[in-house]
Motif scaffolding. Structure first.
Motif, PDB file in Angstrom:
ATOM      1  N   GLN A 154     -14.473  26.810 -12.980  1.00  0.00           N
ATOM      2  CA  GLN A 154     -13.894  27.964 -12.285  1.00  0.00           C
ATOM      3  C   GLN A 154     -14.094  29.250 -13.081  1.00  0.00           C
ATOM      4  O   GLN A 154     -14.462  30.289 -12.525  1.00  0.00           O
ATOM      5  CB  GLN A 154     -12.415  27.722 -12.002  1.00  0.00           C
ATOM      6  CG  GLN A 154     -12.212  26.767 -10.827  1.00  0.00           C
ATOM      7  CD  GLN A 154     -10.793  26.224 -10.735  1.00  0.00           C
ATOM      8  OE1 GLN A 154      -9.957  26.482 -11.608  1.00  0.00           O
ATOM      9  NE2 GLN A 154     -10.521  25.466  -9.691  1.00  0.00           N
ATOM     10  N   MET A 155     -13.893  29.156 -14.413  1.00  0.00           N
ATOM     11  CA  MET A 155     -14.078  30.327 -15.288  1.00  0.00           C
ATOM     12  C   MET A 155     -15.517  30.830 -15.201  1.00  0.00           C
ATOM     13  O   MET A 155     -15.771  32.022 -15.071  1.00  0.00           O
ATOM     14  CB  MET A 155     -13.755  29.957 -16.740  1.00  0.00           C
ATOM     15  CG  MET A 155     -12.278  29.846 -17.040  1.00  0.00           C
ATOM     16  SD  MET A 155     -12.009  28.985 -18.622  1.00  0.00           S
ATOM     17  CE  MET A 155     -12.565  30.214 -19.783  1.00  0.00           C
ATOM     18  N   LEU A 156     -16.465  29.888 -15.252  1.00  0.00           N
ATOM     19  CA  LEU A 156     -17.885  30.254 -15.215  1.00  0.00           C
ATOM     20  C   LEU A 156     -18.268  30.867 -13.867  1.00  0.00           C
ATOM     21  O   LEU A 156     -18.955  31.877 -13.808  1.00  0.00           O
ATOM     22  CB  LEU A 156     -18.754  29.027 -15.503  1.00  0.00           C
ATOM     23  CG  LEU A 156     -18.796  28.563 -16.964  1.00  0.00           C
ATOM     24  CD1 LEU A 156     -19.358  27.146 -17.054  1.00  0.00           C
ATOM     25  CD2 LEU A 156     -19.624  29.506 -17.820  1.00  0.00           C
ATOM     26  N   GLN A 157     -17.799  30.248 -12.780  1.00  0.00           N
ATOM     27  CA  GLN A 157     -18.171  30.736 -11.452  1.00  0.00           C
ATOM     28  C   GLN A 157     -17.518  32.081 -11.117  1.00  0.00           C
ATOM     29  O   GLN A 157     -18.149  32.957 -10.533  1.00  0.00           O
ATOM     30  CB  GLN A 157     -17.834  29.687 -10.392  1.00  0.00           C
ATOM     31  CG  GLN A 157     -18.792  28.501 -10.431  1.00  0.00           C
ATOM     32  CD  GLN A 157     -18.547  27.505  -9.312  1.00  0.00           C
ATOM     33  OE1 GLN A 157     -17.445  27.403  -8.786  1.00  0.00           O
ATOM     34  NE2 GLN A 157     -19.558  26.737  -8.975  1.00  0.00           N
ATOM     35  N   THR A 163     -20.559  36.610 -17.428  1.00  0.00           N
ATOM     36  CA  THR A 163     -20.797  35.546 -18.422  1.00  0.00           C
ATOM     37  C   THR A 163     -22.277  35.386 -18.745  1.00  0.00           C
ATOM     38  O   THR A 163     -22.667  35.221 -19.902  1.00  0.00           O
ATOM     39  CB  THR A 163     -20.237  34.192 -17.897  1.00  0.00           C
ATOM     40  OG1 THR A 163     -18.851  34.367 -17.630  1.00  0.00           O
ATOM     41  CG2 THR A 163     -20.415  33.083 -18.908  1.00  0.00           C
ATOM     42  N   VAL A 164     -23.119  35.405 -17.696  1.00  0.00           N
ATOM     43  CA  VAL A 164     -24.553  35.162 -17.882  1.00  0.00           C
ATOM     44  C   VAL A 164     -25.258  36.465 -18.234  1.00  0.00           C
ATOM     45  O   VAL A 164     -25.227  37.427 -17.473  1.00  0.00           O
ATOM     46  CB  VAL A 164     -25.172  34.532 -16.612  1.00  0.00           C
ATOM     47  CG1 VAL A 164     -26.679  34.368 -16.769  1.00  0.00           C
ATOM     48  CG2 VAL A 164     -24.526  33.171 -16.342  1.00  0.00           C
ATOM     49  N   GLU A 279     -18.818  32.527 -27.710  1.00  0.00           N
ATOM     50  CA  GLU A 279     -20.087  32.616 -28.434  1.00  0.00           C
ATOM     51  C   GLU A 279     -21.248  32.804 -27.444  1.00  0.00           C
ATOM     52  O   GLU A 279     -21.248  32.216 -26.372  1.00  0.00           O
ATOM     53  CB  GLU A 279     -20.293  31.315 -29.231  1.00  0.00           C
ATOM     54  CG  GLU A 279     -21.520  31.312 -30.116  1.00  0.00           C
ATOM     55  CD  GLU A 279     -21.806  29.926 -30.707  1.00  0.00           C
ATOM     56  OE1 GLU A 279     -22.859  29.788 -31.331  1.00  0.00           O
ATOM     57  OE2 GLU A 279     -20.987  28.997 -30.527  1.00  0.00           O
ATOM     58  N   LEU A 280     -22.226  33.639 -27.842  1.00  0.00           N
ATOM     59  CA  LEU A 280     -23.392  33.845 -26.981  1.00  0.00           C
ATOM     60  C   LEU A 280     -24.393  32.715 -27.232  1.00  0.00           C
ATOM     61  O   LEU A 280     -24.841  32.508 -28.357  1.00  0.00           O
ATOM     62  CB  LEU A 280     -24.046  35.200 -27.253  1.00  0.00           C
ATOM     63  CG  LEU A 280     -25.210  35.576 -26.327  1.00  0.00           C
ATOM     64  CD1 LEU A 280     -24.747  35.685 -24.882  1.00  0.00           C
ATOM     65  CD2 LEU A 280     -25.878  36.868 -26.773  1.00  0.00           C
ATOM     66  N   LEU A 281     -24.718  31.947 -26.183  1.00  0.00           N
ATOM     67  CA  LEU A 281     -25.652  30.822 -26.294  1.00  0.00           C
ATOM     68  C   LEU A 281     -26.901  31.133 -25.472  1.00  0.00           C
ATOM     69  O   LEU A 281     -26.800  31.739 -24.407  1.00  0.00           O
ATOM     70  CB  LEU A 281     -25.014  29.527 -25.774  1.00  0.00           C
ATOM     71  CG  LEU A 281     -23.732  29.057 -26.472  1.00  0.00           C
ATOM     72  CD1 LEU A 281     -23.158  27.850 -25.755  1.00  0.00           C
ATOM     73  CD2 LEU A 281     -23.992  28.719 -27.935  1.00  0.00           C
ATOM     74  N   ARG A 282     -28.068  30.705 -25.985  1.00  0.00           N
ATOM     75  CA  ARG A 282     -29.319  30.949 -25.260  1.00  0.00           C
ATOM     76  C   ARG A 282     -30.165  29.681 -25.279  1.00  0.00           C
ATOM     77  O   ARG A 282     -30.434  29.134 -26.347  1.00  0.00           O
ATOM     78  CB  ARG A 282     -30.096  32.101 -25.910  1.00  0.00           C
ATOM     79  CG  ARG A 282     -31.325  32.549 -25.129  1.00  0.00           C
ATOM     80  CD  ARG A 282     -31.990  33.739 -25.842  1.00  0.00           C
ATOM     81  NE  ARG A 282     -33.051  34.337 -25.047  1.00  0.00           N
ATOM     82  CZ  ARG A 282     -34.294  33.894 -25.011  1.00  0.00           C
ATOM     83  NH1 ARG A 282     -34.645  32.832 -25.738  1.00  0.00           N
ATOM     84  NH2 ARG A 282     -35.197  34.491 -24.260  1.00  0.00           N
ATOM     85  N   PHE A 283     -30.571  29.219 -24.105  1.00  0.00           N
ATOM     86  CA  PHE A 283     -31.364  27.991 -24.000  1.00  0.00           C
ATOM     87  C   PHE A 283     -32.685  28.294 -23.305  1.00  0.00           C
ATOM     88  O   PHE A 283     -32.734  29.079 -22.356  1.00  0.00           O
ATOM     89  CB  PHE A 283     -30.586  26.918 -23.237  1.00  0.00           C
ATOM     90  CG  PHE A 283     -29.296  26.573 -23.925  1.00  0.00           C
ATOM     91  CD1 PHE A 283     -29.290  25.746 -25.037  1.00  0.00           C
ATOM     92  CD2 PHE A 283     -28.104  27.139 -23.500  1.00  0.00           C
ATOM     93  CE1 PHE A 283     -28.106  25.464 -25.702  1.00  0.00           C
ATOM     94  CE2 PHE A 283     -26.916  26.863 -24.161  1.00  0.00           C
ATOM     95  CZ  PHE A 283     -26.919  26.027 -25.273  1.00  0.00           C
ATOM     96  N   GLU A 284     -33.734  27.657 -23.813  1.00  0.00           N
ATOM     97  CA  GLU A 284     -35.075  27.932 -23.307  1.00  0.00           C
ATOM     98  C   GLU A 284     -35.815  26.627 -23.032  1.00  0.00           C
ATOM     99  O   GLU A 284     -35.688  25.665 -23.783  1.00  0.00           O
ATOM    100  CB  GLU A 284     -35.843  28.755 -24.359  1.00  0.00           C
ATOM    101  CG  GLU A 284     -37.065  29.416 -23.803  1.00  0.00           C
ATOM    102  CD  GLU A 284     -37.553  30.573 -24.677  1.00  0.00           C
ATOM    103  OE1 GLU A 284     -38.699  30.987 -24.450  1.00  0.00           O
ATOM    104  OE2 GLU A 284     -36.797  31.045 -25.560  1.00  0.00           O
TER     105      GLU A 284
END
Length: 296
Positions: A154-157, A163-164, A279-284
């Motif tokens: 729910q927090m993310l949506q 957030t993104v 925390e800022l996370l980045r995935f590739e």
């Protein structure tokens, strides 16, 4: 055909034109026809960089066929058609292959990323669950995130836009682009036949903005880096059709050819602020090799 073992898989190179089931029957001559068919149906076979389950799928010389061993597919840790990039108590991030559904449909309930991850987390505790935060089309590959708690979902949506911080895609499209860099802004609607399209009228539908940049191109194809400002259903596919450069393999939205024999769309980057730690996370996930354009 050449053959080598790679951990939990057998890898073969196609030497002559054939169909997938006869090819598998030949390389797995010690197995019964039904056994080979069930390996196909379970999604244990990858052609180049996508899962393929069609018996009559046409194969051509030079293609790579990867067969996940039965033991590995049955083994608890095996996830078919995806790999886990990151996991903690709140979220799980995967790299999904083309051909795997994100979530269940009326026809397919189990062979999905959501169902497999649900099984995966329930091995630790039967009460564990997985929640869908966003989706990737079945034929789109790349980075995707799920939540492990309902409140996290729910927090993310609710705060998705805040957030993104980055959603980047690689798109292989038909033809040369008119501009090397640009953006498309339109109002996207859904037709009665579930086809998304840009409305000619302002404020008629959901506003969608897509930024693009040409990475490689020749007269036949262009490889684009695409950044989404909004995340509407089929947004990239509609906007590329609007530009007259449909995504390769996207018959639904105007593509006339499919040299890579999959949809030319891959989610390369997802960067976001962690819903609980901040925390800022980045995935590739690397661009599939089949997307690379040869210059002429």
């Amino acid at each position: 055909m050449s053959n080598r073992k790679e951990g939990d898989s057998f890898v073969y190179t196609v030497k002559e034109q054939t169909e997938l089931l006869p090819f598998l029957r030949e390389v797995m001559s010690n197995r019964s026809r039904n056994s080979v068919k069930s390996i196909l149906t379970r999604g244990q076979v990858t052609v180049d960089d996508h899962i393929e389950t069609k018996h009559n799928y046409a194969l051509y010389p030079g293609q790579t066929i990867t067969i996940l061993k039965n033991k590995a597919a049955i083994k608890e840790s095996a996830l078919t058609g995806m790999s886990i990039l990151y996991e903690d108590d709140d979220i799980i991030v995967i790299n999904k292959e083309a051909g795997l559904l994100s979530i269940a449909t009326e026809k397919e309930k189990k062979q999905t990323a959501h169902h497999q991850l649900m099984d995966y987390v329930r091995r630790e505790d039967a009460q564990n669950r997985i929640f869908v935060v966003h989706r990737l089309d079945k034929d789109t590959s790349g980075v995707m995130m799920f939540a492990k708690k309902e409140q996290v979902k729910q927090m993310l949506q609710e705060d998705w836009k805040e957030t993104v911080s980055e959603r980047t895609y690689a798109a292989l499209v038909e033809g040369e682009m008119e501009k090397k860099k640009g953006y498309v802004s339109s109002w996207i609607k859904e037709s009665k036949t579930h086809l998304m399209y840009s409305s000619p009228m302002k404020n008629d539908g959901q506003h969608a903005i897509t930024h693009y940049k040409v990475i490689q191109s020749n007269k036949d194809f262009s490889l684009l880096e695409i950044k989404l400002e909004t995340g509407r259903k089929n947004q990239i596919r509609v906007h590329m059709q609007d530009l007259g450069n449909p995504v390769v393999g996207d018959k639904k939205y105007g593509s006339k050819q499919n040299t890579i024999r999959r949809l030319g769309l891959h989610a390369t980057v997802l960067a976001f602020r962690h819903p609980t730690t901040g925390e800022l996370l980045r995935f590739e996930a690397d661009v599939p090799k089949s997307f690379l354009v040869k210059s002429r």
